[in-house]
Design a protein around this motif. Structure first.
Motif, mmCIF file in Angstrom:
data_model
loop_
_atom_site.group_PDB
_atom_site.id
_atom_site.type_symbol
_atom_site.label_atom_id
_atom_site.label_comp_id
_atom_site.label_asym_id
_atom_site.label_seq_id
_atom_site.Cartn_x
_atom_site.Cartn_y
_atom_site.Cartn_z
ATOM 1 N N ARG A 74 53.662 71.251 8.149
ATOM 2 C CA ARG A 74 53.987 72.400 7.141
ATOM 3 C C ARG A 74 53.321 71.882 5.729
ATOM 4 O O ARG A 74 53.361 70.491 5.572
ATOM 5 C CB ARG A 74 55.533 72.148 6.848
ATOM 6 N N VAL A 75 53.008 72.851 5.089
ATOM 7 C CA VAL A 75 52.348 72.622 3.912
ATOM 8 C C VAL A 75 53.671 71.970 2.781
ATOM 9 O O VAL A 75 54.574 72.566 2.621
ATOM 10 C CB VAL A 75 51.646 73.888 3.057
ATOM 11 N N ILE A 76 53.329 70.800 2.418
ATOM 12 C CA ILE A 76 54.329 70.039 1.454
ATOM 13 C C ILE A 76 53.725 70.278 0.047
ATOM 14 O O ILE A 76 52.905 70.294 -0.246
ATOM 15 C CB ILE A 76 54.461 68.696 1.929
ATOM 16 N N PRO A 77 54.817 70.681 -0.753
ATOM 17 C CA PRO A 77 54.534 70.913 -2.237
ATOM 18 C C PRO A 77 54.016 69.502 -2.923
ATOM 19 O O PRO A 77 54.791 68.720 -2.473
ATOM 20 C CB PRO A 77 55.681 71.629 -2.784
ATOM 21 N N GLN A 78 53.083 69.626 -3.754
ATOM 22 C CA GLN A 78 52.851 68.304 -4.491
ATOM 23 C C GLN A 78 54.118 68.008 -5.295
ATOM 24 O O GLN A 78 54.699 68.814 -5.934
ATOM 25 C CB GLN A 78 51.627 68.554 -5.371
ATOM 26 N N ILE A 79 54.506 66.671 -5.136
ATOM 27 C CA ILE A 79 55.763 66.262 -6.137
ATOM 28 C C ILE A 79 55.004 65.497 -7.161
ATOM 29 O O ILE A 79 54.265 64.383 -7.031
ATOM 30 C CB ILE A 79 56.312 65.175 -5.236
ATOM 31 N N THR A 80 55.329 65.777 -8.298
ATOM 32 C CA THR A 80 54.774 65.377 -9.545
ATOM 33 C C THR A 80 55.989 64.410 -10.316
ATOM 34 O O THR A 80 57.198 64.666 -10.207
ATOM 35 C CB THR A 80 54.577 66.279 -10.709
ATOM 36 N N ASP A 99 63.387 61.866 -1.701
ATOM 37 C CA ASP A 99 64.415 61.481 -0.764
ATOM 38 C C ASP A 99 63.907 61.975 0.661
ATOM 39 O O ASP A 99 63.487 63.079 0.976
ATOM 40 C CB ASP A 99 65.876 61.928 -0.917
ATOM 41 N N LEU A 100 63.555 60.679 1.432
ATOM 42 C CA LEU A 100 63.241 61.000 2.738
ATOM 43 C C LEU A 100 63.926 60.610 4.023
ATOM 44 O O LEU A 100 63.895 60.461 5.155
ATOM 45 C CB LEU A 100 61.906 60.034 3.107
ATOM 46 N N THR A 101 65.343 60.843 3.491
ATOM 47 C CA THR A 101 66.328 60.482 4.576
ATOM 48 C C THR A 101 66.415 61.523 5.391
ATOM 49 O O THR A 101 66.373 61.066 6.903
ATOM 50 C CB THR A 101 67.795 60.559 3.869
ATOM 51 N N GLU A 102 66.369 62.670 5.297
ATOM 52 C CA GLU A 102 66.525 63.796 6.443
ATOM 53 C C GLU A 102 65.224 63.716 7.435
ATOM 54 O O GLU A 102 65.396 63.627 8.586
ATOM 55 C CB GLU A 102 66.506 65.161 5.748
ATOM 56 N N TRP A 103 64.161 63.313 6.643
ATOM 57 C CA TRP A 103 62.843 63.389 7.261
ATOM 58 C C TRP A 103 62.870 62.259 8.291
ATOM 59 O O TRP A 103 62.530 62.254 9.609
ATOM 60 C CB TRP A 103 61.496 63.309 6.366
ATOM 61 N N THR A 104 63.197 61.014 7.854
ATOM 62 C CA THR A 104 63.410 59.635 8.630
ATOM 63 C C THR A 104 64.337 59.998 9.661
ATOM 64 O O THR A 104 63.913 59.597 11.036
ATOM 65 C CB THR A 104 64.072 58.764 7.670
ATOM 66 N N GLU A 105 65.618 60.978 9.574
ATOM 67 C CA GLU A 105 66.133 61.108 10.753
ATOM 68 C C GLU A 105 65.744 62.015 11.771
ATOM 69 O O GLU A 105 65.960 61.588 13.008
ATOM 70 C CB GLU A 105 67.592 61.992 10.179
ATOM 71 N N GLN A 106 64.819 62.573 11.439
ATOM 72 C CA GLN A 106 64.128 63.634 12.394
ATOM 73 C C GLN A 106 62.996 62.883 13.007
ATOM 74 O O GLN A 106 62.862 62.909 14.358
ATOM 75 C CB GLN A 106 63.260 64.612 11.617
ATOM 76 N N ILE A 107 62.586 61.958 12.253
ATOM 77 C CA ILE A 107 61.366 61.100 13.123
ATOM 78 C C ILE A 107 62.116 60.129 14.108
ATOM 79 O O ILE A 107 61.642 60.010 15.303
ATOM 80 C CB ILE A 107 60.627 60.003 12.118
ATOM 81 N N ARG A 130 57.504 50.272 10.571
ATOM 82 C CA ARG A 130 57.799 51.633 10.312
ATOM 83 C C ARG A 130 57.180 51.896 9.056
ATOM 84 O O ARG A 130 57.226 50.940 8.193
ATOM 85 C CB ARG A 130 59.124 52.078 10.524
ATOM 86 N N LEU A 131 56.078 52.969 9.072
ATOM 87 C CA LEU A 131 55.760 53.576 7.813
ATOM 88 C C LEU A 131 56.143 55.148 7.781
ATOM 89 O O LEU A 131 56.078 56.018 8.832
ATOM 90 C CB LEU A 131 54.248 53.622 7.858
ATOM 91 N N ILE A 132 57.077 55.578 6.736
ATOM 92 C CA ILE A 132 57.566 56.914 6.823
ATOM 93 C C ILE A 132 57.021 57.386 5.257
ATOM 94 O O ILE A 132 57.429 56.565 4.224
ATOM 95 C CB ILE A 132 59.140 56.803 6.657
ATOM 96 N N GLN A 133 56.011 58.520 5.238
ATOM 97 C CA GLN A 133 55.924 59.285 4.000
ATOM 98 C C GLN A 133 56.146 60.469 4.219
ATOM 99 O O GLN A 133 56.614 61.011 5.217
ATOM 100 C CB GLN A 133 54.188 58.832 3.992
ATOM 101 N N ALA A 134 55.996 61.416 3.405
ATOM 102 C CA ALA A 134 56.712 62.675 3.255
ATOM 103 C C ALA A 134 55.808 63.644 3.966
ATOM 104 O O ALA A 134 56.451 64.488 4.814
ATOM 105 C CB ALA A 134 56.506 63.271 1.865
ATOM 106 N N ASP A 135 54.495 63.067 4.570
ATOM 107 C CA ASP A 135 53.705 64.085 5.643
ATOM 108 C C ASP A 135 53.456 63.274 6.830
ATOM 109 O O ASP A 135 52.871 64.003 7.594
ATOM 110 C CB ASP A 135 52.728 64.609 4.654
ATOM 111 N N ARG A 136 53.824 62.086 6.955
ATOM 112 C CA ARG A 136 53.474 61.522 8.204
ATOM 113 C C ARG A 136 54.142 60.283 8.401
ATOM 114 O O ARG A 136 55.004 59.786 7.432
ATOM 115 C CB ARG A 136 52.052 61.243 8.260
ATOM 116 N N ALA A 137 54.329 59.821 9.413
ATOM 117 C CA ALA A 137 55.128 58.612 9.982
ATOM 118 C C ALA A 137 54.572 58.064 11.006
ATOM 119 O O ALA A 137 53.980 58.570 11.862
ATOM 120 C CB ALA A 137 56.635 59.136 9.963
ATOM 121 N N GLU A 138 54.845 56.810 11.435
ATOM 122 C CA GLU A 138 54.351 55.795 12.509
ATOM 123 C C GLU A 138 55.569 54.811 12.619
ATOM 124 O O GLU A 138 55.752 53.972 11.736
ATOM 125 C CB GLU A 138 53.267 55.300 12.213
#
Length: 159
Positions: A74-80, A99-107, A130-138
């Protein structure tokens, strides 16, 4: 069998339903089966939006390692980030970002489901990094059990 009984109790009409024992027990069991604990999985809100990949590796000594990689399509809007006006001791404080809480739960949900579907870690796993960023995770991890001959055939050595 369902019977409706109307009673008059202190001038208030009450409707009671008399059901067969089978219906009663079915409703009771359905209510007991509903879980209210923390074992409820979060809703897969990112389903169809993320691309994930499980890479497995089995070492000579039977150690089973995996890397779970996820990218958000998904296109993620740039966060300024607004510069903060800080003085004195507060100069060390920085904005923590989105806040990456919801994204982390999904990962974590994706990893759990992927490991279950693949059957790679049957007895659980230990997270190594673990590496969790807004557009990717590992997430890299190790299975708690060692590799069997069947594991070596299904997943190959690869490592």
């Amino acid at each position: 069998m369902i019977t409706v009984i109307i009673t008059d109790f202190w001038g208030i009409k009450t409707v009671l339903f008399k059901t067969s024992a089978l219906v009663f027990w079915a409703l009771l069991l359905a209510g007991c089966a509903a879980s209210t604990g923390s074992d409820i999985e979060p809703v897969a809100k990112y389903e169809g939006v993320i691309r994930d990949k499980l890479t497995t590796s089995i070492a000579e000594n039977g150690l089973k390692l995996f890397t779970y990689s996820v990218s958000n399509t998904r296109v993620i809007p740039q966060i300024t980030m607004q510069p903060l006006e800080l003085t004195g001791r507060d100069r060390r404080k920085r904005s923590s970002g989105p806040d990456l809480t919801e994204w982390t739960e999904q990962i974590e949900l994706g990893l759990k489901r992927t490991l279950a579907m693949s059957g790679f870690c049957r007895e659980g796993s230990i997270e190594i990094s673990r590496l969790i960023q807004a557009d990717r995770a590992e997430i890299r991890g190790e299975c708690t059990e060692g590799a069997t001959d069947d594991d070596r055939q299904r997943f190959g050595r690869q490592g």
